[in-house]
Design a protein around this motif. Structure first.
Motif, PDB file in Angstrom:
ATOM      1  N   SER A 131       0.841  -1.196   0.000  1.00  0.00           N
ATOM      2  CA  SER A 131       0.000   0.000   0.000  1.00  0.00           C
ATOM      3  C   SER A 131       0.867   1.234   0.000  1.00  0.00           C
ATOM      4  O   SER A 131       1.952   1.261   0.602  1.00  0.00           O
ATOM      5  N   LEU A 132       0.390   2.274  -0.680  1.00  0.00           N
ATOM      6  CA  LEU A 132       1.054   3.571  -0.639  1.00  0.00           C
ATOM      7  C   LEU A 132       0.628   4.369   0.588  1.00  0.00           C
ATOM      8  O   LEU A 132       1.113   5.471   0.812  1.00  0.00           O
ATOM      9  N   GLY A 179       9.582 -10.816  -3.918  1.00  0.00           N
ATOM     10  CA  GLY A 179       8.356 -11.335  -4.503  1.00  0.00           C
ATOM     11  C   GLY A 179       8.089 -10.911  -5.922  1.00  0.00           C
ATOM     12  O   GLY A 179       7.175 -11.434  -6.554  1.00  0.00           O
ATOM     13  N   GLY A 180       8.861  -9.964  -6.431  1.00  0.00           N
ATOM     14  CA  GLY A 180       8.685  -9.589  -7.835  1.00  0.00           C
ATOM     15  C   GLY A 180       7.552  -8.606  -8.042  1.00  0.00           C
ATOM     16  O   GLY A 180       7.464  -7.565  -7.388  1.00  0.00           O
ATOM     17  N   TYR A 181       6.661  -8.918  -8.979  1.00  0.00           N
ATOM     18  CA  TYR A 181       5.609  -7.989  -9.377  1.00  0.00           C
ATOM     19  C   TYR A 181       4.651  -7.735  -8.219  1.00  0.00           C
ATOM     20  O   TYR A 181       4.112  -8.667  -7.605  1.00  0.00           O
ATOM     21  N   THR A 182       4.451  -6.450  -7.926  1.00  0.00           N
ATOM     22  CA  THR A 182       3.689  -6.035  -6.756  1.00  0.00           C
ATOM     23  C   THR A 182       2.774  -4.881  -7.116  1.00  0.00           C
ATOM     24  O   THR A 182       3.229  -3.860  -7.649  1.00  0.00           O
ATOM     25  N   LEU A 183       1.502  -5.041  -6.808  1.00  0.00           N
ATOM     26  CA  LEU A 183       0.562  -3.938  -6.955  1.00  0.00           C
ATOM     27  C   LEU A 183       0.683  -3.067  -5.701  1.00  0.00           C
ATOM     28  O   LEU A 183       0.373  -3.504  -4.593  1.00  0.00           O
ATOM     29  N   VAL A 184       1.177  -1.841  -5.899  1.00  0.00           N
ATOM     30  CA  VAL A 184       1.342  -0.905  -4.783  1.00  0.00           C
ATOM     31  C   VAL A 184       0.091  -0.040  -4.743  1.00  0.00           C
ATOM     32  O   VAL A 184      -0.086   0.867  -5.547  1.00  0.00           O
ATOM     33  N   ALA A 185      -0.794  -0.344  -3.809  1.00  0.00           N
ATOM     34  CA  ALA A 185      -2.166   0.151  -3.882  1.00  0.00           C
ATOM     35  C   ALA A 185      -2.309   1.606  -3.452  1.00  0.00           C
ATOM     36  O   ALA A 185      -1.905   1.987  -2.346  1.00  0.00           O
ATOM     37  N   SER A 186      -2.901   2.396  -4.332  1.00  0.00           N
ATOM     38  CA  SER A 186      -3.393   3.720  -3.955  1.00  0.00           C
ATOM     39  C   SER A 186      -4.741   3.588  -3.260  1.00  0.00           C
ATOM     40  O   SER A 186      -5.110   4.404  -2.419  1.00  0.00           O
ATOM     41  N   LYS A 187      -5.462   2.529  -3.620  1.00  0.00           N
ATOM     42  CA  LYS A 187      -6.767   2.235  -3.019  1.00  0.00           C
ATOM     43  C   LYS A 187      -6.834   0.745  -2.738  1.00  0.00           C
ATOM     44  O   LYS A 187      -6.617  -0.073  -3.630  1.00  0.00           O
ATOM     45  N   LEU A 188      -7.109   0.407  -1.480  1.00  0.00           N
ATOM     46  CA  LEU A 188      -7.225  -0.988  -1.079  1.00  0.00           C
ATOM     47  C   LEU A 188      -8.678  -1.392  -0.933  1.00  0.00           C
ATOM     48  O   LEU A 188      -9.508  -0.609  -0.458  1.00  0.00           O
TER      49      LEU A 188
END
Length: 608
Positions: free
Chosen positions: A244-245, A274-283
């Motif tokens: 998360s951001l 872990g490699g590819y990661t969605l860094v969430a602006s909205k969870l």
């Protein structure tokens, strides 16, 4: 959000690590009329502009990161090209808190870099970035490009292409095929705004405020909500890490089987862990799956219950003794014999030559009694200080706990840290020369690693040989998202040598007494389908009893969205042929965010 996964440990250009993959060399800066983000990203994992300066690359700011050592922002081109292999997003590394805001339309001039999280020696893929930027804000308040929806229909079922043999197995120089391979698909979206919906959690929230979800709900699913890793060809392509951001305090405390309801949106990053990661602006909103810790069946009076449990660097200063005791008494139902792994010495990681662990073990035994369990007795052998690997100064070792009201230990003097245990014949039966004793501790297979602990037990007049193991860890192996495909599993070399030694020792017992009851158990640090397991099993001397469970229930550990086997109990033919044993992987830790160990204990019940 100070996360390990945002640690900026290396920033290397292609010239340093992948020069052969870079086909375009620019002699002067590229201008905005010819270079957009999709040109910077290119059709392979390596930018054709790596190491070169680009000028006035346009984009809309989709997210900013003002924490950690990887500060910067993501931009995305609102007018994409028609090539699905080229990403329309890129990370701009500013090194300090960025001064742009989401929705700003900017142009960026800077140097294209291929940053390798963890450094080149990690084998990781690189992240294409623009560094040392000069940023011009053209306008503010613009609509952010709509996120790409990632779901079970969009992610291919094949995980990765075969590496290029001419490039030492690297996939960096291969043309991306996002319709064929999951890793290519994610790479084609690097830096872009993504969205997942109603995503089920498959690895619980860790101490670094990270969790893993799957976008393929039925991919190797088990009844408790996880995703099982069943072979080297079953990479579970739907797994995706979520960070998360926002504030770590607001990050959801999720267990396996929970769901991030609604939409989770943010740019796609790539990190060391872990490699590819969605860094969430909205969870999404956390919806509990109601997962509860398991309890195994109590052994009958005629059944011997033998367990293995990695208690994760337990030392007297830890606050987990009561919880470990409750797990042993209540969830494991007080097994007759428990092999404990990762018992540290009396002052833990303080590296002062202390090797005795009596305080650690007795504190656990007392906690078990307080929890309503039996007064266990114990046996172990102190290692030579700092010779068995693990946390420096901790001197981890295996320890036998046993319930003296149910089982007796056969003591034979002479076992110490450097003396090898052997097998002899007495009255036609196998006996250990030392009990407890260590298997060939001077053998190079055990360098900087735990030596197996062998002990002789008697239950209802029957002898049972138990070998407690903690084999070489997987540290140093390349990750599943490595640039090298298939990844190199370098830790196997030592583990295979160790497995050979254990199997040879079991052969020694069975050559004297073919119907001997032998159990080799512990943290084997490898899968039930691995070559390590095959070497341990040999020509039938042992058999990994977790294979008696359905494939969907074979896991003791949860790593990067894959539920997998690391802890095993292997049995000799006399136990396997009896067909009256029961095996249980008791899930009390690996699926939970408040775990007291990262391993689930294992229990075998049988009648000798």
């Amino acid at each position: 959000m100070p996360s390990r996964s945002s640690a900026r440990l290396a920033a290397l250009t292609v010239a340093a690590v992948c020069s052969a993959a870079s086909a375009v060399v620019l002699t002067s800066p590229a201008h905005a009329d010819s270079v957009r983000i999709h040109d910077v990203q290119g059709t392979t994992r390596i930018s054709p502009f790596a190491g070169q300066k680009v000028t006035d690359v346009p984009g809309i700011v989709t997210a900013t990161r003002a924490y950690g050592s990887s500060k910067g922002f993501w931009i995305q081109d609102p007018t994409p090209d028609d090539n699905p292999a080229t990403s329309e997003g890129v990370f701009v590394f500013t090194s300090s808190a960025p001064k742009v805001a989401v929705g700003d339309s900017v142009t960026v001039t800077g140097t294209v870099s291929e940053y390798v999280p963890g450094g080149a020696s990690s084998g990781n893929q690189s992240l294409t970035e623009i560094t040392k930027p000069t940023i011009t804000t053209v306008s503010t308040g613009n609509a952010v490009p709509a996120p790409v929806v990632v779901d079970e229909d969009s992610v291919p079922d094949a995980y990765a292409p075969q590496g290029d043999t001419a490039a030492a197995g690297s996939i960096n120089g291969l043309a991306l095929d996002p319709s064929a391979y999951a890793l290519d698909y994610y790479e084609s979206l690097e830096g872009m705004n993504l969205q997942v919906e109603d995503a089920r959690v498959v690895t619980a929230t860790d101490p670094y405020s990270e969790l893993w979800v799957t976008v393929k709900p039925w991919e190797h699913r088990n009844r408790r909500g996880g995703t099982v890793y069943g072979s080297y060809a079953s990479q579970n392509t739907g797994r995706l890490q979520i960070q998360s951001l926002g504030s770590t305090a607001d990050f959801p405390k999720a267990n396996v089987g929970d769901t991030l309801e609604g939409t989770t949106t943010g740019p796609l990053d790539f990190n060391q862990f872990g490699g590819y990661t969605l860094v969430a602006s909205k969870l999404g909103t956390l919806e509990s799956g109601g997962l509860e810790r398991e309890t195994t069946q109590k052994q009958s009076s005629r059944e011997l219950a033998v367990a293995t449990y990695n208690v994760e660097n337990l030392d007297p200063s830890d606050a987990t003794f009561d919880k470990h005791a409750a797990a042993i008494v209540n969830n494991l139902q007080s097994p007759d014999i428990v092999s404990l792994e990762e018992i540290q010495d009396n002052n833990g990681a303080k590296d002062d030559g202390t090797v005795d662990a009596s305080e650690t073990v007795n504190k656990l035994i007392d906690a078990i009694v307080a929890a309503g369990g039996p007064k266990y007795d114990w046996r172990s052998i102190n290692p030579v200080s700092d010779q068995d690997g693990g946390q420096p100064g901790g001197n981890i070792r295996q320890v036998f706990l046993f319930n003296p009201e149910r089982v007796s230990f056969v003591d034979r003097a002479g076992g110490d840290s450097t003396t090898a245990v052997g097998v002899t014949k007495v009255n036609g039966k196998a006996q250990l020369t030392l009990s407890p004793g260590r298997i060939d501790p001077a053998n190079a297979a055990w360098n900087s690693s735990r030596k197996p602990l062998a002990g002789e037990f008697v239950f209802r007049g029957k002898t049972v040989f138990v070998i407690a193991n903690h084999l070489n860890s997987k540290g140093g192996d390349q990750g599943l998202t490595s640039q090298y495909q298939p990844p190199v599993r370098s830790s196997e070399i030592q583990r295979h040598a160790q497995a050979t030694e254990v199997n040879t020792f079991v052969k020694d017992i069975l050559s004297v007494q073919k119907n001997a009851n032998v159990i080799a158990l512990g943290d084997m640090n490898d899968f039930e389908f691995s070559e390590t397991a095959k070497i341990l099993e040999g020509d039938g001397e042992l058999w990994s009893a977790i294979k008696s469970l359905p494939k969907s229930e074979r896991y003791t550990y949860d790593y990067q969205g894959n539920q997998q086997v690391l802890d095993q109990i292997l049995v000799s033919p006399s136990i396997r042929r009896g067909c009256d044993f029961e095996y249980d992987s008791v899930h009390v830790n690996s699926e939970f965010n408040d775990q007291i160990s990262d391993h689930d204990p294992q229990v075998l019940r049988f009648r000798p």
